[in-house]
Design a protein around this motif. Structure first.
Motif, mmCIF file in Angstrom:
data_model
loop_
_atom_site.group_PDB
_atom_site.id
_atom_site.type_symbol
_atom_site.label_atom_id
_atom_site.label_comp_id
_atom_site.label_asym_id
_atom_site.label_seq_id
_atom_site.Cartn_x
_atom_site.Cartn_y
_atom_site.Cartn_z
ATOM 1 N N VAL A 113 51.183 -5.128 38.865
ATOM 2 C CA VAL A 113 52.990 -5.116 39.256
ATOM 3 C C VAL A 113 54.164 -6.120 38.207
ATOM 4 C CG1 VAL A 113 53.778 -7.058 41.147
ATOM 5 C CG2 VAL A 113 52.470 -5.474 42.073
ATOM 6 N N GLY A 114 52.878 -7.140 38.138
ATOM 7 C CA GLY A 114 53.854 -7.716 36.278
ATOM 8 C C GLY A 114 54.316 -6.803 35.158
ATOM 9 N N GLY A 115 53.162 -5.573 34.871
ATOM 10 C CA GLY A 115 53.895 -5.293 34.393
ATOM 11 C C GLY A 115 54.954 -3.483 35.376
ATOM 12 N N VAL A 116 54.835 -3.478 36.144
ATOM 13 C CA VAL A 116 55.771 -2.395 36.257
ATOM 14 C C VAL A 116 57.433 -3.504 36.526
ATOM 15 C CG1 VAL A 116 56.942 -1.545 38.221
ATOM 16 C CG2 VAL A 116 54.456 -1.339 38.013
ATOM 17 N N ILE A 117 57.399 -4.377 36.723
ATOM 18 C CA ILE A 117 59.181 -6.075 36.939
ATOM 19 C C ILE A 117 58.871 -5.596 34.892
ATOM 20 C CG2 ILE A 117 59.620 -7.777 37.056
ATOM 21 C CD1 ILE A 117 57.555 -8.232 39.700
ATOM 22 N N TYR A 118 57.524 -5.605 33.975
ATOM 23 C CA TYR A 118 58.640 -5.833 32.822
ATOM 24 C C TYR A 118 59.271 -4.676 32.273
ATOM 25 C CZ TYR A 118 57.997 -6.872 28.254
ATOM 26 O OH TYR A 118 58.324 -7.803 26.934
ATOM 27 N N GLY A 119 58.072 -3.564 32.766
ATOM 28 C CA GLY A 119 58.728 -2.696 31.900
ATOM 29 C C GLY A 119 60.524 -2.351 32.917
ATOM 30 N N VAL A 120 60.789 -2.290 34.349
ATOM 31 C CA VAL A 120 61.799 -2.495 35.002
ATOM 32 C C VAL A 120 63.176 -3.455 34.007
ATOM 33 C CG1 VAL A 120 63.470 -2.189 36.668
ATOM 34 C CG2 VAL A 120 60.955 -1.137 36.696
ATOM 35 N N ARG A 121 62.648 -4.490 33.755
ATOM 36 C CA ARG A 121 64.040 -5.420 34.043
ATOM 37 C C ARG A 121 63.568 -5.663 32.156
ATOM 38 N NH1 ARG A 121 62.607 -10.728 37.645
ATOM 39 N NH2 ARG A 121 63.456 -9.691 40.260
ATOM 40 N N HIS A 122 62.655 -5.515 31.841
ATOM 41 C CA HIS A 122 62.961 -5.469 30.395
ATOM 42 C C HIS A 122 62.653 -7.234 29.843
ATOM 43 C CE1 HIS A 122 62.356 -1.419 29.049
ATOM 44 N NE2 HIS A 122 64.059 -1.307 30.199
ATOM 45 N N SER A 123 61.989 -7.801 30.932
ATOM 46 C CA SER A 123 61.724 -9.706 30.835
ATOM 47 C C SER A 123 60.782 -9.172 30.995
ATOM 48 C CB SER A 123 63.392 -9.924 31.266
ATOM 49 O OG SER A 123 63.381 -9.570 32.672
ATOM 50 N N ALA A 124 60.623 -10.940 30.960
ATOM 51 C CA ALA A 124 58.891 -11.534 32.202
ATOM 52 C C ALA A 124 58.786 -11.645 33.672
ATOM 53 C CB ALA A 124 59.022 -13.171 31.151
ATOM 54 N N PRO A 125 58.261 -11.698 33.994
ATOM 55 C CA PRO A 125 58.137 -11.149 35.283
ATOM 56 C C PRO A 125 58.386 -13.267 36.244
ATOM 57 C CG PRO A 125 55.794 -10.505 35.180
ATOM 58 C CD PRO A 125 57.465 -10.351 33.358
ATOM 59 N N PRO A 126 58.587 -13.482 37.282
ATOM 60 C CA PRO A 126 58.397 -14.725 37.658
ATOM 61 C C PRO A 126 57.087 -15.048 37.494
ATOM 62 C CG PRO A 126 59.133 -13.128 39.518
ATOM 63 C CD PRO A 126 59.160 -12.369 38.329
ATOM 64 N N THR A 127 56.899 -16.349 37.402
ATOM 65 C CA THR A 127 56.020 -17.101 36.686
ATOM 66 C C THR A 127 55.665 -18.048 37.981
ATOM 67 O OG1 THR A 127 57.073 -18.952 35.564
ATOM 68 C CG2 THR A 127 55.929 -16.635 34.513
ATOM 69 N N LEU A 128 53.956 -18.428 38.045
ATOM 70 C CA LEU A 128 54.184 -19.353 38.946
ATOM 71 C C LEU A 128 53.693 -20.515 38.818
ATOM 72 C CD1 LEU A 128 52.624 -19.802 42.101
ATOM 73 C CD2 LEU A 128 50.036 -19.353 41.338
ATOM 74 N N SER A 129 55.002 -21.429 39.607
ATOM 75 C CA SER A 129 55.759 -22.940 38.435
ATOM 76 C C SER A 129 54.872 -23.643 39.533
ATOM 77 C CB SER A 129 56.761 -23.346 39.465
ATOM 78 O OG SER A 129 56.805 -23.239 41.043
ATOM 79 N N ALA A 130 54.373 -24.620 39.275
ATOM 80 C CA ALA A 130 53.389 -26.105 39.384
ATOM 81 C C ALA A 130 53.456 -26.559 40.461
ATOM 82 C CB ALA A 130 53.853 -26.842 38.090
ATOM 83 N N ASP A 131 54.996 -26.624 40.519
ATOM 84 C CA ASP A 131 54.932 -26.836 41.653
ATOM 85 C C ASP A 131 54.808 -26.587 43.198
ATOM 86 O OD1 ASP A 131 56.236 -29.778 41.049
ATOM 87 O OD2 ASP A 131 57.972 -29.243 40.492
#
Length: 704
Positions: free
Chosen positions: A106-124
C-alpha cells in the motif's frame, strides 16, 4: 479468497483517491448557497442571475478525517481476514509478516501515485490510541497465578536484562563509531546510549502475535510475554532519561544518581496509579446492578484514564494500565452479569486485534520514506550486537535465577527466550521522537532494518525451531474443578510448611493476601448477593466463565483412538429407537436417593431430585440434598456402553449384571427382520434389594 484481495486493493485505491480530490479546491466560497452567484464588478451578490440548483455535490473536506480512518481500519480488517483464509500460509508465515507486506504494498502504491512519502505512524497516535488497547487486553487476560509465581524471574529479565542490553549495545556501538571516525565520528556516547535504549525494546505486540500461534508451554509463554511487557516500561523510562541527559550541558555523578531514582519513581508511580484506578473501577461496578448496560463501559474508561493520567504525570502508562486491569478483574467479574462479562471479553479482543493489525500495516507503510541513510558498518553491527547481547544476557541471568527456582528454566527455553526478542512499533515510534541531528536518518534506517529482520527472519523461523528442539507445548484442555481444588490444597500445605519452618516465601505471602482479600477487599468491593460462600464455588464459577469464553484459538483436538467403521443406517435407526424409548422411561421414574450414611429406604418414600445440568448454578444445588440417582446412572451408562460397543462389533450382547466387563460376541436368537429384541430380566435374590438388569440384542446386518 481472490475477492478479498481484490476488495483490499480497491480500498487501498480509495486511500489515495481522496488526496486527488483534496488538490482541487472549490470554485466558490463554502458558506454561500449554491443558488446565488457573484457579480464580477463589485463583488456583491447577484440577485437577478441565479445559478442552477445542484442535484449532486462532493464535500470531501467535511468527512476527511473519519473517512480515512474507517478506510484504514477496513483495509486492515480485510487483510487480516484474507490471511486466515489463505490456506497453508498461516502455518508458514506469521500474521505480522503478512500485514507488514500488505503495508509495504500500500505504501508503494501511495508513493507511486502521489510521488511523495505516504503518511507515517506518529508517536502520539501509537502511544495514546493504538498501544493502550493491546496492553489492556494482555493485562486483563493475564494468567495471574503463573505471572505472580514467576514474577521474580520476569522482573529479573525485564529490569536487569534491559539494563544489560541497553548498556551493552550503546557502549559497543560507540566503540564501532570510534573505529570509523570519518563516517560515524559525529555520533556521541549519549546518542549511542539513547539509540541502545530504544533498539533494546522487545515489543509485546510482535511477541504476542508470534507466540500465540506456537502455543508453547505456560511457563515459557509467561516469561517471554511478561518480560516484553515490563521491558517496555523500563525502556521508555531509560529513553526519557538519556534524552534528558542530552539536553544538559554536562552530566555529573549526581545526575546519574537522580536518573536512577527517577526510574524507580516512574515505575512505582505508574503501579500506584493503576492500583488506585483499579480499586475505583471495582467499587463502581458494585453499584451497576440497576444499569447493567453501562457496566462494561467503566472497565474501558477507568483503564484508559489510568494510562492517560500516568502519561500526564510522566509516569509509566504501561505499568498503570496493566496494574489497573489485574486489580479490577476479579471484582468486576463478580459484580457484573455474565452478558456484561462476555461483552467485555469480546470487545477487548476486537479492540486489541484491530490496533495490532493497524500497527503492523503502518509499519510497512511508514517504511516507504525519503529519509533513509545507509551505513553497512553501523546497520550490520547493530543487528549483530542485538542478537549477541540478548543471548549472553539471557544465559547469564538464567544461570543465576535457576539457583533460586524450583522449576528451572531449561536450555531449550533459554534459547527460545533469547531468540524471541522481536522488535516492533515501540522502537519505531521512539526513533522518530529523537531531536534532529546529522545522523537521525541513519538511526531511522537501522531501526527499520532491525524490525524487519526480527519479525520476518526470527518470526518465521522460531516455530520450526520450537518443533526441532521439541519444546514443551501448552496443555489444550482446561483444568477441571478437582485439579483446581488439588492445586489450592497444595498451596495451603506449602504455606503452612513455610509458616512452620519460619520461611516467608511466595506461598506464605499469597496466603496472607488471600486472607486480607477475603476479610476486607471482597466485602467492600463486591455486592453481598454476589459473594460466594465457598471457595469451591468460586473455583466452579471461574471455570464456568473460562468454558463459556472458550479457547477459540486452540486447534481442534484429535482423538488418539483408532476410528472404527461407520455405523450402518439400520444400526442408527435401532440406536435411536432404543435410546428414545428407554430414556423416556427412566426419566419419568422417581428413584430413591442413596447415601452411604443411611439405611435403604422404601422406593415410595424417596424424594425426587432434578437432574443436574452442566450450566446449572452450583449455589442452587448446594442448598438441596447432595444425592446421587444410582439407578438412572447405571441405566444411562449401560446404554452408552452399548452404543460404543456396537460401533466396534455388529453383534454384541450387553448385560449390566455381568461380573467382568468382557466384550464377547454372542449369537442372538433369530428375531424378526429389521427389528431389535429388548428383554428386561428381573432377579430378586433373598436378602437383597431388587436389581434391574438391562440387556438387548441388536441385529445390525441382514443375513443374505
Amino acid at each position: 479468497m481472490a475477492a478479498l484481495w481484490t476488495l483490499s486493493l480497491l480500498l487501498s485505491a480509495c486511500l489515495f483517491w481522496p488526496a486527488c480530490l483534496a488538490l482541487t479546491s472549490p470554485s466558490q466560497p463554502r458558506n454561500l448557497p449554491p443558488s446565488r452567484g457573484f457579480n464580477s464588478s463589485d463583488g456583491s451578490l447577484s440577485v437577478d442571475l441565479p445559478m442552477a440548483l445542484r442535484l449532486f455535490s462532493v464535500d470531501y473536506h467535511h468527512v476527511q478525517a473519519p473517512f480515512e480512518i474507517v478506510l484504514w481500519i477496513m483495509l486492515a480488517s480485510l487483510a487480516k481476514l484474507g490471511f486466515h483464509w489463505s490456506g497453508r500460509v498461516p502455518a508458514v508465515v506469521p500474521e505480522s509478516c503478512l500485514l507488514i507486506m500488505v503495508g509495504l504494498l500500500v505504501g508503494g502504491v501511495i508513493y507511486g501515485v502521489r510521488h511523495s512519502a505516504p503518511p507515517t505512524l506518529s508517536a502520539d497516535a501509537f502511544f495514546l490510541f493504538l498501544l493502550p488497547p493491546i496492553v489492556l487486553d494482555a493485562g486483563y487476560f493475564l494468567p495471574g497465578r503463573l505471572f505472580f509465581e514467576n514474577l521474580g524471574t520476569i522482573l529479573w529479565y525485564a529490569v536487569l536484562g534491559t539494563l544489560w542490553n541497553v548498556l551493552g549495545i550503546g557502549l559497543s556501538l560507540y566503540a564501532v563509531c570510534l573505529l570509523a571516525p570519518g563516517s560515524l565520528g559525529d555520533i556521541s556516547l549519549l546518542h549511542c546510549l539513547l539509540f541502545g535504549s530504544l533498539i533494546a525494546a522487545v515489543d509485546p505486540v510482535a511477541v504476542l502475535s508470534v507466540f500465540q500461534e506456537m502455543r508453547v508451554n505456560d511457563q515459557l509463554h509467561i516469561l517471554v510475554f511478561g518480560e516484553s511487557l515490563l521491558n517496555d516500561a523500563v525502556t521508555v523510562v531509560l529513553y526519557r532519561l538519556f534524552e534528558s541527559f542530552l539536553r544538559l550541558p554536562s552530566v555529573s555523578g549526581l545526575d546519574v544518581l537522580l536518573g536512577g531514582c527517577m526510574v524507580l519513581v516512574v515505575g512505582l508511580g505508574g503501579l500506584l496509579v493503576g492500583l488506585f484506578f483499579g480499586l475505583v473501577a471495582a467499587l463502581t461496578s458494585r453499584f451497576t446492578s440497576r444499569a447493567q448496560v453501562i457496566a462494561p463501559l467503566f472497565v474501558f474508561l477507568y483503564s484508559y484514564l489510568s494510562y492517560l493520567t500516568s502519561e500526564m504525570l510522566h509516569l509509566s502508562g504501561i505499568m498503570a494500565i496493566v496494574t489497573c486491569a489485574v486489580t479490577m478483574k476479579q471484582y468486576v467479574e463478580a459484580n457484573v452479569s455474565e452478558r456484561s462479562n462476555t461483552t467485555i471479553q469480546y470487545f477487548l479482543k476486537m479492540w486489541s486485534s484491530v490496533s495490532e493489525t493497524l500497527i503492523f500495516i503502518f509499519l510497512g507503510v511508514s517504511t516507504i520514506q525519503d529519509v533513509h541513510m545507509w551505513s553497512w558498518l553501523f546497520v550490520c553491527s547493530t543487528l549483530l550486537l542485538c542478537l549477541v547481547w540478548r543471548a549472553t544476557g539471557v544465559l547469564l541471568l538464567t544461570a543465576v535465577v535457576n539457583k533460586l527456582r524450583r522449576n528451572t528454566v531449561t536450555f531449550r527455553d533459554q534459547f527460545i527466550i533469547a531468540y524471541g526478542g522481536l522488535r516492533g512499533a515501540i522502537c519505531f515510534s521512539l526513533v522518530f521522537l529523537i531531536e534532529d541531528f546529522p545522523k537521525k536518518r541513519l538511526f531511522i534506517t537501522t531501526t527499520i532494518v532491525v524490525i524487519l529482520f526480527t519479525v520476518f527472519v526470527q518470526g518465521m523461523t522460531i516455530k520450526p525451531l520450537v518443533e526441532l528442539l521439541d519444546v514443551k507445548r501448552k496443555k489444550r484442555a482446561l483444568p477441571s474443578v478437582s485439579e483446581e481444588i488439588h492445586s489450592r490444597l497444595i498451596d495451603h500445605l506449602l504455606a503452612g510448611i513455610e509458616d512452620v519452618v519460619g520461611y516467608w516465601g511466595q506461598h506464605y505471602w499469597k496466603d496472607k493476601f488471600e486472607q486480607f482479600n477475603r476479610k476486607y477487599l471482597r466485602r467492600f468491593l463486591i455486592r453481598e448477593d454476589h459473594q460466594a460462600r465457598s471457595s469451591i464455588l468460586r473455583v466452579y464459577q471461574e471455570l464456568e466463565r473460562r468454558e463459556q469464553r472458550g479457547d477459540e484459538e486452540a486447534p481442534p483436538l484429535v482423538d488418539p483412538r483408532p476410528h472404527s467403521r461407520p455405523l450402518l443406517p439400520e444400526e442408527m435407526d435401532s440406536i435411536r429407537r432404543i435410546l428414545s424409548r428407554n430414556l423416556e422411561n427412566f426419566n419419568k421414574k422417581q428413584t430413591p436417593a442413596y447415601s452411604r450414611h443411611t439405611l435403604h429406604q422404601d422406593a415410595t418414600t424417596g424424594r425426587t431430585r432434578k437432574p443436574l445440568h452442566r450450566h446449572q448454578s452450583l449455589a442452587e444445588t448446594s442448598t438441596n440434598n447432595t444425592q446421587v440417582a444410582t439407578t438412572q446412572f447405571i441405566q444411562s451408562s449401560s446404554l452408552l456402553l452399548a452404543v460404543c460397543w456396537m460401533s466396534a462389533s455388529p453383534h454384541v450382547l450387553l448385560d449390566s449384571s455381568a461380573p467382568a466387563p468382557t466384550r464377547r460376541p454372542v449369537d442372538p436368537p433369530p428375531p424378526a427382520a429389521g427389528e431389535e429384541q429388548i428383554s428386561l430380566q428381573h432377579q430378586a435374590p433373598v436378602g437383597r434389594t431388587p436389581k434391574k438388569q438391562l440387556s438387548f440384542v441388536l441385529e445390525s446386518e441382514k443375513q443374505q
